[in-house]
Each structure stands twice: as structure tokens, then as C-alpha cells.
Design a protein around this motif. Structure first.
Motif, PDB file in Angstrom:
ATOM      1  N   MET A  67      26.979  -1.633  26.447  1.00 38.30           N
ATOM      2  CA  MET A  67      27.688  -1.814  27.643  1.00 38.30           C
ATOM      3  C   MET A  67      27.230  -1.556  28.828  1.00 38.30           C
ATOM      4  O   MET A  67      27.613  -2.364  29.734  1.00 38.30           O
ATOM      5  CB  MET A  67      29.077  -0.834  27.669  1.00 38.30           C
ATOM      6  CG  MET A  67      30.039  -1.177  26.484  1.00 38.30           C
ATOM      7  SD  MET A  67      31.374  -2.249  27.054  1.00 38.30           S
ATOM      8  CE  MET A  67      32.181  -1.129  28.146  1.00 38.30           C
ATOM      9  N   GLU A  68      26.124  -0.921  29.045  1.00 38.22           N
ATOM     10  CA  GLU A  68      25.391  -0.642  30.257  1.00 38.22           C
ATOM     11  C   GLU A  68      24.722  -1.696  30.813  1.00 38.22           C
ATOM     12  O   GLU A  68      24.224  -1.704  32.029  1.00 38.22           O
ATOM     13  CB  GLU A  68      24.392   0.668  29.985  1.00 38.22           C
ATOM     14  CG  GLU A  68      25.253   1.831  29.583  1.00 38.22           C
ATOM     15  CD  GLU A  68      24.197   3.058  29.584  1.00 38.22           C
ATOM     16  OE1 GLU A  68      23.009   2.759  29.496  1.00 38.22           O
ATOM     17  OE2 GLU A  68      24.659   4.140  29.101  1.00 38.22           O
ATOM     18  N   ASN A  69      24.459  -2.589  29.997  1.00 36.24           N
ATOM     19  CA  ASN A  69      23.738  -3.980  30.549  1.00 36.24           C
ATOM     20  C   ASN A  69      24.619  -4.999  31.156  1.00 36.24           C
ATOM     21  O   ASN A  69      24.373  -6.041  31.621  1.00 36.24           O
ATOM     22  CB  ASN A  69      22.969  -4.519  29.217  1.00 36.24           C
ATOM     23  CG  ASN A  69      21.905  -3.572  28.648  1.00 36.24           C
ATOM     24  OD1 ASN A  69      21.481  -2.908  29.529  1.00 36.24           O
ATOM     25  ND2 ASN A  69      21.613  -4.076  27.479  1.00 36.24           N
ATOM     26  N   ILE A  70      26.201  -4.545  31.048  1.00 39.46           N
ATOM     27  CA  ILE A  70      26.946  -5.664  31.621  1.00 39.46           C
ATOM     28  C   ILE A  70      27.515  -5.352  33.131  1.00 39.46           C
ATOM     29  O   ILE A  70      27.834  -4.081  33.394  1.00 39.46           O
ATOM     30  CB  ILE A  70      28.306  -5.757  30.890  1.00 39.46           C
ATOM     31  CG1 ILE A  70      27.936  -6.088  29.362  1.00 39.46           C
ATOM     32  CG2 ILE A  70      29.325  -6.553  31.268  1.00 39.46           C
ATOM     33  CD1 ILE A  70      27.317  -7.603  29.263  1.00 39.46           C
ATOM     34  N   GLU A  71      27.460  -6.126  34.074  1.00 39.81           N
ATOM     35  CA  GLU A  71      28.145  -6.120  35.397  1.00 39.81           C
ATOM     36  C   GLU A  71      29.777  -5.895  35.162  1.00 39.81           C
ATOM     37  O   GLU A  71      30.356  -7.179  34.894  1.00 39.81           O
ATOM     38  CB  GLU A  71      27.732  -7.456  36.189  1.00 39.81           C
ATOM     39  CG  GLU A  71      27.983  -6.849  37.721  1.00 39.81           C
ATOM     40  CD  GLU A  71      27.189  -6.120  38.347  1.00 39.81           C
ATOM     41  OE1 GLU A  71      27.665  -5.431  39.358  1.00 39.81           O
ATOM     42  OE2 GLU A  71      26.251  -5.807  37.866  1.00 39.81           O
ATOM     43  N   PRO A  72      30.308  -4.856  35.655  1.00 36.61           N
ATOM     44  CA  PRO A  72      31.800  -4.998  35.353  1.00 36.61           C
ATOM     45  C   PRO A  72      32.471  -6.028  36.399  1.00 36.61           C
ATOM     46  O   PRO A  72      31.865  -6.379  37.155  1.00 36.61           O
ATOM     47  CB  PRO A  72      32.360  -3.623  35.933  1.00 36.61           C
ATOM     48  CG  PRO A  72      30.849  -2.703  36.065  1.00 36.61           C
ATOM     49  CD  PRO A  72      29.761  -3.787  36.060  1.00 36.61           C
ATOM     50  N   PHE A  73      33.603  -6.300  35.879  1.00 30.17           N
ATOM     51  CA  PHE A  73      34.418  -7.477  36.597  1.00 30.17           C
ATOM     52  C   PHE A  73      34.856  -6.789  37.879  1.00 30.17           C
ATOM     53  O   PHE A  73      35.344  -5.671  38.097  1.00 30.17           O
ATOM     54  CB  PHE A  73      35.611  -7.705  35.689  1.00 30.17           C
ATOM     55  CG  PHE A  73      36.510  -8.935  36.543  1.00 30.17           C
ATOM     56  CD1 PHE A  73      36.008 -10.104  36.656  1.00 30.17           C
ATOM     57  CD2 PHE A  73      37.701  -8.427  36.959  1.00 30.17           C
ATOM     58  CE1 PHE A  73      36.819 -11.028  37.347  1.00 30.17           C
ATOM     59  CE2 PHE A  73      38.672  -9.404  37.614  1.00 30.17           C
ATOM     60  CZ  PHE A  73      38.182 -10.764  37.801  1.00 30.17           C
ATOM     61  N   SER A  74      34.688  -7.681  39.192  1.00 29.68           N
ATOM     62  CA  SER A  74      34.668  -6.955  40.181  1.00 29.68           C
ATOM     63  C   SER A  74      36.446  -7.812  40.972  1.00 29.68           C
ATOM     64  O   SER A  74      36.546  -8.701  40.782  1.00 29.68           O
ATOM     65  CB  SER A  74      33.795  -7.661  41.243  1.00 29.68           C
ATOM     66  OG  SER A  74      34.178  -7.256  42.558  1.00 29.68           O
TER      67      SER A  74
ATOM     68  N   ARG B  50      40.607  -4.500  36.318  1.00 27.27           N
ATOM     69  CA  ARG B  50      39.129  -3.693  36.077  1.00 27.27           C
ATOM     70  C   ARG B  50      39.065  -3.001  34.667  1.00 27.27           C
ATOM     71  O   ARG B  50      38.441  -3.000  34.029  1.00 27.27           O
ATOM     72  CB  ARG B  50      38.912  -2.767  37.147  1.00 27.27           C
ATOM     73  CG  ARG B  50      38.320  -3.399  38.686  1.00 27.27           C
ATOM     74  CD  ARG B  50      37.638  -2.424  39.362  1.00 27.27           C
ATOM     75  NE  ARG B  50      38.288  -1.121  39.811  1.00 27.27           N
ATOM     76  CZ  ARG B  50      39.341  -0.966  40.901  1.00 27.27           C
ATOM     77  NH1 ARG B  50      39.667  -2.058  41.636  1.00 27.27           N
ATOM     78  NH2 ARG B  50      39.844   0.120  40.892  1.00 27.27           N
ATOM     79  N   GLN B  51      40.543  -2.279  34.565  1.00 20.83           N
ATOM     80  CA  GLN B  51      40.732  -1.561  33.309  1.00 20.83           C
ATOM     81  C   GLN B  51      40.855  -2.534  32.203  1.00 20.83           C
ATOM     82  O   GLN B  51      40.221  -2.318  30.955  1.00 20.83           O
ATOM     83  CB  GLN B  51      41.906  -0.487  33.302  1.00 20.83           C
ATOM     84  CG  GLN B  51      42.009   0.190  32.019  1.00 20.83           C
ATOM     85  CD  GLN B  51      40.904   0.929  31.762  1.00 20.83           C
ATOM     86  OE1 GLN B  51      40.009   1.392  32.688  1.00 20.83           O
ATOM     87  NE2 GLN B  51      41.140   1.704  30.735  1.00 20.83           N
ATOM     88  N   MET B  52      41.444  -3.605  32.231  1.00 21.52           N
ATOM     89  CA  MET B  52      41.578  -4.598  31.316  1.00 21.52           C
ATOM     90  C   MET B  52      40.061  -5.196  30.744  1.00 21.52           C
ATOM     91  O   MET B  52      40.125  -5.226  29.647  1.00 21.52           O
ATOM     92  CB  MET B  52      42.221  -5.993  31.926  1.00 21.52           C
ATOM     93  CG  MET B  52      42.701  -6.763  30.679  1.00 21.52           C
ATOM     94  SD  MET B  52      43.725  -8.204  31.483  1.00 21.52           S
ATOM     95  CE  MET B  52      45.185  -7.360  32.251  1.00 21.52           C
ATOM     96  N   ASP B  53      39.374  -5.558  31.843  1.00 20.50           N
ATOM     97  CA  ASP B  53      37.956  -5.927  31.392  1.00 20.50           C
ATOM     98  C   ASP B  53      37.134  -5.056  30.712  1.00 20.50           C
ATOM     99  O   ASP B  53      36.473  -5.346  29.833  1.00 20.50           O
ATOM    100  CB  ASP B  53      37.203  -6.292  32.802  1.00 20.50           C
ATOM    101  CG  ASP B  53      35.930  -6.794  32.479  1.00 20.50           C
ATOM    102  OD1 ASP B  53      35.643  -7.999  31.732  1.00 20.50           O
ATOM    103  OD2 ASP B  53      34.692  -6.166  33.113  1.00 20.50           O
TER     104      ASP B  53
END
Length: 520
Positions: A177-184, A191-194
Motif C-alpha cells: 500500500m505504501e507505493n500508492i498515491e492516495p486519491f486526492s 478518501r476513506q472509500m479509496d
């Protein structure tokens, strides 16, 4: 349960070249040590309350009838070890423990003895274990999918108690998961859904794209297609998609039919379950893989297997170019009890024909593309003649002319109705609220895709907040196999005790959100 085609006497064929390529693409799973963060109590209503700080774990002793529940803070998939010791007088009998794992709090409170569903009780994550000598490290051989772990002392003796000094989960996945850019997004719900969508996808990405790490732990084609779409938008572990595509094409029925699902242990094996829609959607999955990777070599190699599904499905149509009700019965589409799927089957065939035409054109097969286009037009005309009810302004399905969300959604995705007509059709079905609603994230995903296709992006996002957001309000940290907002405990199996609460086909908000906000 879907009335799928089950061929107990099927002859299986293996393409050794494809299977060997798939084997070479098996990922080395990433491992992470995870420990519980809280000791909690769970009420009969499933409500979770703090009980003690995790630092107090080794000061809690368990005698006969005592228990404790550990909260790992998030959904985990992995292998669990417990460090145990005894206190009191010397251990004069085995410690007899029950370990129960739950993806959601309700699972911890379920009494497995009362389970009477039709799916195997073996999926309930519960172990009874004797430990003869303490202290000891107890290394559980099975892989579990869980957030909560209850440790219950079935019996010790009157002379000693059991202490749990430490619990560790060796969590596994093909991705990090650390390699993914969170949804902005400014909206915290999105954001929580993503975040929850990504966690769902991550925990289903193992040696293949599993449908669920708790149950069934298999490679299902319908799930794979949606997982792959989410993966292209996020983790981009495209070699894992490629591996799964080679497995499906390499393990078929004698006539070339691609199965609905595959086993990977103890050997690679196609199941005896075949679905009209899933087999066809292999072609759409291949097209989407090509669009994401531009891997022409792989796609050209797998194209004959994909096209074979059209040839086989073509046999299910009559002289009017209408698909048989039997073909509809062998579709998945949705878990909704009583859903007639004939119209959906017709639409899915047209949908796949569109993808086949695009593929044929991309690879210079203009004659085939033209032939398929003529067939598509005939099937569209038949769909309008046979399934469209002009008076009601909706598509109907089956002899009883059933109205459902599924029929409208798939006809729109297939392009049978388009533009303003399609938009009005979606408005009409929402207003009608037919009894044949949608219950799985799989079907709800396609409803959102239809909204987007009609240009209803705001409605699509609002609906996602209603549907997947509803699971968030229920406390989901991964999204579920089935969610009916009107009946959150609904189960197709006779009991929610065996429902999967981390399920592949529910991971698509991470894809949908990026698609809805990136497209012009």
C-alpha cells in the motif's frame, strides 16, 4: 444461487505452454509483521468497546471459560503465531483453547454450531487446539483473513492458567500500500472509500487475484476483470494480471470453453463451473489488459482463446438472434434471488462483440471486424424487438417480462440504448424501483459505469457514497462480497457467518473515482 452450468463429466484440456508461462509469473509475496493494537470486548450487537491496553496482554491470565479479543486495527491476511505460557501451579493437563478469527465483529459472536447454511462450515475460521507443554510458540499452519482474534480457554485445570504473551501475524500480499498515491479529494468519505478499496484489492492480491482471502481463495473470472481495472489505476502489478489470463486460457474444457474459476492448489485446475457471461468477459478483460499495457505479444497469443468464447456463445442464439433463457440461467450477473438474466445475457454478448470488433481492428483483421459488426447490429435489433417494452419504456426479461436494474444497465453498457435515451432510461428505472434490485458490489459497479457512460458523473459519485459509503458506516475496513442497504446482513448462503467481508469485486471505487475525476 446462480443457476450456473456444472459439467461433472467434463474433459479438461491443458495448454502446457500457457501454464508454464503463468508459473514463471508467480509473484514473490511481500511479508510484514503485524501485531494487535487493542484488547477489546464485543457485545452481542457487534459493538466493539475497549477493554485494556495492549501492553497489559501478558498480565491477563485465562482459566476455564475466560476469553480475550484482540483487535489488529485493520483487515489482515496472513499466518498467526502465539507465544503462550502458564502461571500458577505446574501445568498438569493440556491447555485446551479455541481460536476464532473474524473479519468483522459479528463473526466473533457467531455460534458455529448453529450454522445451517448450504456452503461448507469449513470456511468458518475457528480452531480448537490442545497445547501439551507450556511455555510454547504456537504457529498456526493455515492462512487467515481477519481483524479480530478471540482466544477462549475451553479448559485448563484448577491448578494453572494460560497467559498470551505475544501474538504476531505475518501478513502477506503481492503488493504494498505504501507505493500508492492516495486519491486526492476534499471529501473525507471519498478518501476513506479509496483507502478501503485499496486495502480490499491488496489483500486479494496473492499468488493470483483471489476472489476473497477468507473464502473462496480462488481465481474467478468476473472478479479478476474488475480487480485488473482497479490494479491498472493503482498498483499496476500487471504481470499478475498476465499470469491469471494465461491460467484461464491454459486450463479449459475440451471444446475451449473458459471456466468461471480456477484452483491453484494442490495443482492448477479449471473448476467444473461455467458461466455464459464470465466466459465471454475473458475477451473484454483481454482488451482492457491490452489498453493498459500495450502488450501485443501476449494479447495476440491469447486472442484465439478469447474469440473461441464468442463462437461457443453464438450457439445459444435462435434464428431471431435472441439468446436462450437457458444461457441467461447460466449467467452470474448478480446474486438477486429470482432475477431473470436473459436480457442481461443478450446485452453482455453485444458488449463483448463491441470489444471484439475493437480488438480485430487493432490487429488488422478488418474482415473479421466487419463480420462482427454485422452480427452486433443483428443482435441489437433483436434486443430492441424482443426485450424493449415501448409502453413501459424499459427492457424486460424472460417469459414473465421481468423488469430489473440489471437488464437496463447491461443494455446501456452494450450501447443498445445510448445518449439521452440511455440517461432517461436510468432515471426511469431508479424512479420505478423494481423489486429486482441490485445486491452485490459487482452489479453496483456496472450501474456506476452506466451512469458515467450517460454523463452522470455527479450522480455516479453520489451513488458510490450511498452504496460503498454505506459499508463504511457499517464499520467496513475492507469492502464486502454482498451488501444490500435494505438488509446489511443478507447472505446468499443461508447465513452471513460465511460471507466474505474482503471481496475482490467490491474493490472498484479506487478505479471508479480516478476514472470519474480524470475524464473530461
Amino acid at each position: 444461487m446462480a443457476k450456473v452450468s456444472i459439467d461433472l463429466n467434463m474433459k479438461r484440456v491443458t495448454n502446457d505452454n500457457f501454464v508454464e508461462k503463468a508459473k514463471k509469473l508467480e509473484p514473490k509475496l511481500l511479508e510484514k509483521q503485524v501485531k494487535p493494537i487493542k484488547i477489546v470486548s464485543i457485545g452481542d450487537d457487534g459493538k466493539v468497546e475497549p477493554r485494556a491496553d495492549i501492553g497489559e496482554l501478558d498480565r491477563i491470565s485465562l482459566k476455564k471459560g475466560d476469553s480475550l479479543v484482540l483487535d489488529f486495527g485493520d483487515h489482515q491476511v496472513g499466518y498467526v503465531s502465539l507465544k503462550l505460557k502458564s502461571v500458577g501451579s505446574p501445568q498438569d493437563a493440556p491447555a485446551y483453547l479455541r481460536l476464532k478469527f473474524g473479519e468483522v465483529p459479528k463473526e466473533i459472536k457467531e455460534n458455529s454450531e448453529e450454522y445451517n447454511g448450504w456452503i461448507s462450515r469449513g470456511w468458518i475460521q475457528e480452531e480448537y487446539i490442545h497445547v501439551d507443554v507450556l511455555p510454547a510458540w504456537l504457529h498456526l499452519p493455515r492462512r487467515y483473513a481477519f481483524r479480530f482474534l478471540e482466544i477462549y480457554a475451553v479448559d485448563t485445570s484448577v491448578k494453572f492458567q494460560v497467559v498470551v504473551e505475544e501474538v504476531v501475524c505475518r501478513a502477506v500480499s503481492a503488493v504494498d500500500m505504501e507505493n500508492i498515491e492516495p486519491f486526492s479529494a476534499s471529501d473525507p468519505v471519498l478518501r476513506q472509500m479509496d483507502k478501503v478499496s485499496l486495502r480490499t484489492l491488496q489483500n486479494c492480491m496473492q499468488s493470483v487475484f483471489e476472489d476473497g482471502p477468507k473464502r473462496d481463495r480462488r481465481l474467478w473470472l468476473g472478479d479478476l476483470r474488475l480487480q485488473a481495472l482497479a490494479n491498472y489505476a493503482t498498483f499496476q502489478e500487471n504481470e499478475l494480471v498476465k499470469r491469471c489470463m494465461y491460467l484461464f486460457a491454459g486450463l479449459t474444457r475440451e471444446d475451449g470453453a473458459i471456466g468461471a474459476c480456477l484452483f491453484t492448489e494442490p495443482e492448477y485446475l479449471v473448476d467444473d463451473t461455467f458461466m455464459f457471461d464470465y466466459s465471454l468477459l475473458f475477451l473484454s478483460a483481454l482488451k482492457e489488459y491490452y489498453e493498459a499495457t500495450n502488450d501485443k505479444e501476449t494479447v495476440e497469443e491469447l486472442w484465439p482463446s478469447a474469440y473461441r468464447q464468442i463462437e461457443l456463445s453464438r450457439m445459444c442464439f435462435d434464428e431471431r438472434n435472441v439468446v436462450s433463457e437457458e444461457a441467461g440461467d447460466s449467467c452470474f450477473v448478480d446474486w438477486k434471488e429470482g432475477l431473470n438474466k436473459q436480457a442481461s445475457a443478450q446485452a453482455i454478448y453485444i458488449y463483448v462483440l463491441k470489444d471484439a470488433i475493437a480488438m480485430a481492428n487493432a490487429f488488422g483483421q478488418e474482415k473479421l471486424a466487419a463480420k462482427l459488426e454485422e452480427e452486433r447490429k443483428r443482435c441489437v435489433s433483436a434486443a430492441l424487438d424482443y426485450f424493449w417494452d415501448e409502453k413501459q419504456g424499459v427492457f424486460v426479461s424472460g417469459e414473465k417480462r421481468q423488469i430489473s436494474y440489471a437488464s437496463q444497465v447491461w443494455m446501456i453498457l452494450a450501447g443498445v440504448k445510448a445518449g439521452e435515451e440511455a440517461r432517461m432510461l436510468l432515471d426511469r428505472i431508479v424512479e420505478l424501483k423494481p423489486e429486482m434490485s441490485m445486491v452485490t458490489p459487482y452489479m453496483n459497479h456496472h450501474f456506476v459505469e452506466a451512469l458515467n457512460l450517460c454523463g452522470e458523473k455527479e450522480k455516479a459519485i453520489d451513488y458510490m457514497k450511498y452504496y460503498w459509503g454505506g459499508m463504511l458506516l457499517q464499520g467496513a475496513d475492507t469492502f464486502w462480497e454482498l451488501y444490500n442497504p435494505d438488509n446489511p446482513q443478507e447472505s446468499p448462503y443461508g447465513s452471513s457467518a460465511v460471507n466474505s467481508h474482503c471481496h475482490a469485486w467490491s474493490c472498484t471505487p479506487s478505479y471508479l473515482l480516478r476514472k470519474l475525476t480524470n475524464e473530461e
